[in-house]
Write an enzyme that holds these catalytic residues in place. Structure first.
Site, short mmCIF file in Angstrom:
data_model
loop_
_atom_site.label_atom_id
_atom_site.label_comp_id
_atom_site.label_asym_id
_atom_site.label_seq_id
_atom_site.Cartn_x
_atom_site.Cartn_y
_atom_site.Cartn_z
N ARG A 1 11.18 50.39 46.13
CA ARG A 1 10.16 51.36 46.54
C ARG A 1 10.05 52.34 45.39
NH1 ARG A 1 9.58 50.00 52.06
NH2 ARG A 1 11.51 49.25 52.97
N GLY B 1 15.09 36.44 77.49
CA GLY B 1 15.08 36.78 78.92
C GLY B 1 15.65 38.17 79.16
N ALA B 2 15.25 39.12 78.33
CA ALA B 2 15.79 40.49 78.46
C ALA B 2 15.27 41.16 79.73
CB ALA B 2 15.40 41.31 77.24
N THR C 1 6.42 40.82 54.93
CA THR C 1 7.14 41.85 55.69
C THR C 1 7.62 41.23 57.00
OG1 THR C 1 6.92 43.91 56.95
CG2 THR C 1 4.89 42.74 56.50
N ILE C 2 8.80 41.63 57.46
CA ILE C 2 9.29 41.05 58.72
C ILE C 2 8.55 41.63 59.93
CG2 ILE C 2 11.60 40.54 57.84
CD1 ILE C 2 12.62 43.01 59.42
N ASP C 3 7.82 42.73 59.74
CA ASP C 3 7.29 43.49 60.90
C ASP C 3 6.06 42.88 61.57
OD1 ASP C 3 9.24 45.40 60.65
OD2 ASP C 3 8.07 46.62 59.25
N ARG D 1 4.28 27.73 40.67
CA ARG D 1 3.98 26.31 40.49
C ARG D 1 2.48 26.05 40.53
NH1 ARG D 1 9.06 23.23 42.06
NH2 ARG D 1 10.43 24.14 40.48
N GLY E 1 10.01 46.38 51.56
CA GLY E 1 11.18 45.72 52.16
C GLY E 1 11.13 44.22 51.89
N GLY F 1 4.19 44.61 51.93
CA GLY F 1 3.64 45.12 53.19
C GLY F 1 2.50 46.10 52.96
N ASP F 2 2.23 46.89 54.00
CA ASP F 2 1.05 47.79 53.94
C ASP F 2 1.13 48.78 52.78
OD1 ASP F 2 3.15 49.06 55.19
OD2 ASP F 2 1.94 49.99 56.76
N VAL G 1 3.34 30.52 43.99
CA VAL G 1 2.45 31.18 43.02
C VAL G 1 2.72 30.62 41.62
CG1 VAL G 1 1.97 33.40 41.87
CG2 VAL G 1 2.22 33.32 44.36
N GLY H 1 11.79 47.54 63.47
CA GLY H 1 10.39 47.80 63.84
C GLY H 1 10.18 49.29 64.01
N ARG H 2 9.94 49.98 62.88
CA ARG H 2 9.75 51.44 62.94
C ARG H 2 8.43 51.80 63.62
NH1 ARG H 2 11.89 51.74 57.55
NH2 ARG H 2 9.75 51.40 56.89
N ASP I 1 3.03 43.52 60.98
CA ASP I 1 2.16 44.64 61.34
C ASP I 1 0.92 44.75 60.46
OD1 ASP I 1 3.52 45.31 59.06
OD2 ASP I 1 4.02 47.35 59.68
N GLU J 1 13.46 49.94 66.99
CA GLU J 1 14.02 51.14 66.34
C GLU J 1 13.04 52.31 66.33
OE1 GLU J 1 13.41 49.40 61.83
OE2 GLU J 1 14.81 51.04 62.06
P1 ATP Z 1 7.51 47.12 54.32
O1 ATP Z 1 6.41 46.89 55.32
O2 ATP Z 1 8.51 46.03 54.33
O3 ATP Z 1 8.11 48.50 54.39
P2 ATP Z 1 5.78 48.01 52.21
O4 ATP Z 1 5.04 47.29 51.17
O5 ATP Z 1 4.98 48.68 53.30
O6 ATP Z 1 6.83 47.00 52.84
P3 ATP Z 1 6.44 50.58 51.07
O7 ATP Z 1 7.71 51.14 50.58
O8 ATP Z 1 5.69 51.34 52.12
O9 ATP Z 1 6.74 49.08 51.52
O10 ATP Z 1 5.45 50.41 49.82
C1 ATP Z 1 5.89 49.77 48.63
C2 ATP Z 1 5.54 50.60 47.43
O11 ATP Z 1 4.11 50.69 47.29
C3 ATP Z 1 5.98 52.07 47.48
O12 ATP Z 1 7.34 52.22 47.15
C4 ATP Z 1 5.06 52.69 46.43
O13 ATP Z 1 5.56 52.49 45.14
C5 ATP Z 1 3.77 51.90 46.61
N1 ATP Z 1 2.81 52.67 47.41
C6 ATP Z 1 2.74 52.80 48.75
N2 ATP Z 1 1.72 53.61 49.13
C7 ATP Z 1 1.12 54.03 47.97
C8 ATP Z 1 0.02 54.88 47.67
N3 ATP Z 1 -0.68 55.47 48.62
N4 ATP Z 1 -0.29 55.07 46.36
C9 ATP Z 1 0.42 54.47 45.39
N5 ATP Z 1 1.46 53.65 45.62
C10 ATP Z 1 1.82 53.42 46.88
#
Ligand code: ATP
Length: 323
Positions: free
Chosen positions: A72, A187-188, A127-129, A25, A11, A102-103, A23, A172-173, A131, A224
Site C-alpha cells: 500500500r 449451517g451457522a 481481492t478476497i472481498d 504468457r 491486499g 482492489g478498489d 498476463v 470483510g471490513r 466487493d 470483521e
Molecule cells: P484490497 O481491496 O485488498 O484492500 P485495494 O486495491 O483496495 O485492495 P488499497 O490499499 O485500498 O487496496 O489501494 C492500493 C493502493 O492504491 C494504495 O496503497 C494507494 O497507493 C493507491 N490508491 C488508492 N486510492 C488512491 C487514490 N485515491 N489516489 C491515488 N492512489 C490511490
C-alpha cells in the site's frame, strides 16, 4: 503496443499468481515484451521494474500470495509520487499496464490516467472481498470462502464436542460476502454483516431459545466490519446477558488470504489475465475486466471502485430459516 507491465497492489489474494502468469504468457504469445513491477505502486515509484520471461512464471499457478509482492503506497496519493511512477514507466518504454488489485488500486489508476493518459491501465479484480462492481467474482474470493468454511467446519467439531457457542470472525471490513457465504455453507446459527443493522437482542433471544431446546453448540459468523463491534466485543455482551453459555471466540484472520487457489479461482484469474492483455492491445484503457454471467465485461475504473455488489437479502433470510 510493444511493451506492457503487470503489478499486484493492495491486499494479496489467492489467484494473483495465476493472473500474473496469464498476463505474462498471453503478452509474450502476442509478441509483446512483458515487465513485472514489484510491490505495487511502491515499485512503480522506485523503478523496481524487470523483464518477465516465459519461465519466470513457471510453477506459480498453484501458489497463493504474489511473486511480484504487493504494497500500500502513501506516496502514490501525491502528485509527486505519481510523477515519479510515470517517469519510471516511460523510462522502460511501457505503454500498457495490467493492475491486479482492489478498489483502491483502481482509484489510484483512475487518478493516474487522468494525469497521464498516454499510458493505458487495465485492471483485473484481485481481492478476497468480492466487493467490486462489474464482476460476479473477484480473484481470491472463492479460495477465501473455502478456507474459511473448512476452518469453521473444524471449529464446529469442537463446538459440538463441548456444547459451546462460538463467535467466528471472518474478513470483510466493508463487505459481508465472505461471512454470508461461509455462514450458509457451515449451517451457522446467525451471521452479522456490515450491510445490515445487527440486533443483538434478537440474537440473544434466538440463542436462549436454542438453549432451552437443548441446542447448545452453535456457530455465529461475524464479519470483521459489523457495526456491533468485533467477535470479542459481541461475545462479551452475550456472555454478560447469558452467563449460562460456554462461549468461545475464533478470529480466522490472515489464513483466509493465503493458500493454494481453488480450481475455479485459477480458471477465472487465467481468463481475466488473458482478456486484460487483449483489451490493452485493442486500445482499451481505464477499465476493469470482469466476468458477469460467464461473459467478459469492461467496467470503467471509477464505477468498479465506487459501486458495490449488493448482498442478496434472500441469502440472509436463508441463514435464519435453515438455522
Ligand atoms: P484490497 O481491496 O485488498 O484492500 P485495494 O486495491 O483496495 O485492495 P488499497 O490499499 O485500498 O487496496 O489501494 C492500493 C493502493 O492504491 C494504495 O496503497 C494507494 O497507493 C493507491 N490508491 C488508492 N486510492 C488512491 C487514490 N485515491 N489516489 C491515488 N492512489 C490511490
Amino acid at each position: 503496443m510493444k511493451r506492457i507491465a503487470v503489478f499486484t497492489s493492495g491486499g494479496d489474494s489467492p489467484g494473483m499468481n495465476a493472473c500474473i502468469r496469464a498476463v505474462t504468457r498471453s503478452g509474450l504469445a502476442m509478441g509483446l515484451e512483458v515487465f513485472g513491477i514489484r510491490s505495487g505502486y511502491e515499485g512503480m515509484i522506485e523503478g523496481d521494474i524487470y523483464p518477465l520471461e516465459k519461465n519466470a512464471v513457471s510453477n506459480i499457478i498453484q501458489l497463493g500470495g504474489t511473486i511480484l509482492q504487493t504494497a500500500r503506497s502513501k506516496e502514490f496519493h501525491t502528485v509527486e509520487g505519481r510523477k515519479k511512477a510515470y517517469q519510471n514507466l516511460r523510462k522502460h518504454q511501457i505503454e500498457g499496464v495490467v493492475a491486479i488489485g482492489g478498489d483502491g488500486t483502481f482509484r489510484g489508476a483512475h487518478v493516474f490516467m487522468q494525469e497521464y493518459p498516454d499510458i493505458a491501465f487495465v485492471g483485473t479484480p484481485g481481492t478476497i472481498d468480492n466487493d467490486l462492481f462489474g464482476t460476479d467474482f473477484t480473484i481470491g474470493f472463492d479460495t477465501a470462502i473455502n478456507t474459511a468454511m473448512n476452518a469453521i467446519d473444524n471449529i464446529k467439531d469442537t463446538a459440538n464436542a463441548h456444547n459451546r457457542l462460538f463467535f467466528v470472525e471472518v474478513m470483510g471490513r466493508d463487505a459481508g460476502f465472505i461471512a454470508l457465504n461461509t455462514a450458509i455453507a457451515t449451517g451457522a446459527e446467525a451471521v452479522l454483516l456490515p450491510e445490515t443493522t445487527t440486533d443483538l437482542g434478537k440474537l440473544i433471544e434466538q440463542l436462549e431459545n436454542n438453549y432451552r431446546n437443548k441446542k447448545r453448540a452453535s456457530i455465529v459468523v461475524v464479519s470483521e466490519g459489523d457495526e456491533a463491534g468485533g467477535a470479542f466485543k459481541i461475545a462479551d455482551h452475550v456472555k454478560e446477558k447469558c452467563p449460562q453459555f460456554d462461549i468461545k471466540v475464533a478470529i480466522l484472520g490472515h489464513i483466509q488470504r493465503g493458500g493454494r487457489p481453488s480450481c475455479s479461482e485459477r480458471v477465472l484469474a487465467s481468463r481475466l489475465g488473458l482478456e486484460a492483455v487483449r483489451a490493452l492491445v485493442a486500445g482499451k484503457k481505464s477499465v476493469m475486466v470482469g466476468e458477469v454471467n460467464k461473459e467478459i465485461v469492461f467496467t470503467p475504473f471509477d464505477h468498479a471502485a465506487k459501486k458495490h455488489q449488493e448482498i442478496n437479502p434472500v441469502l440472509i433470510e436463508m441463514v435464519d430459516l435453515l438455522a
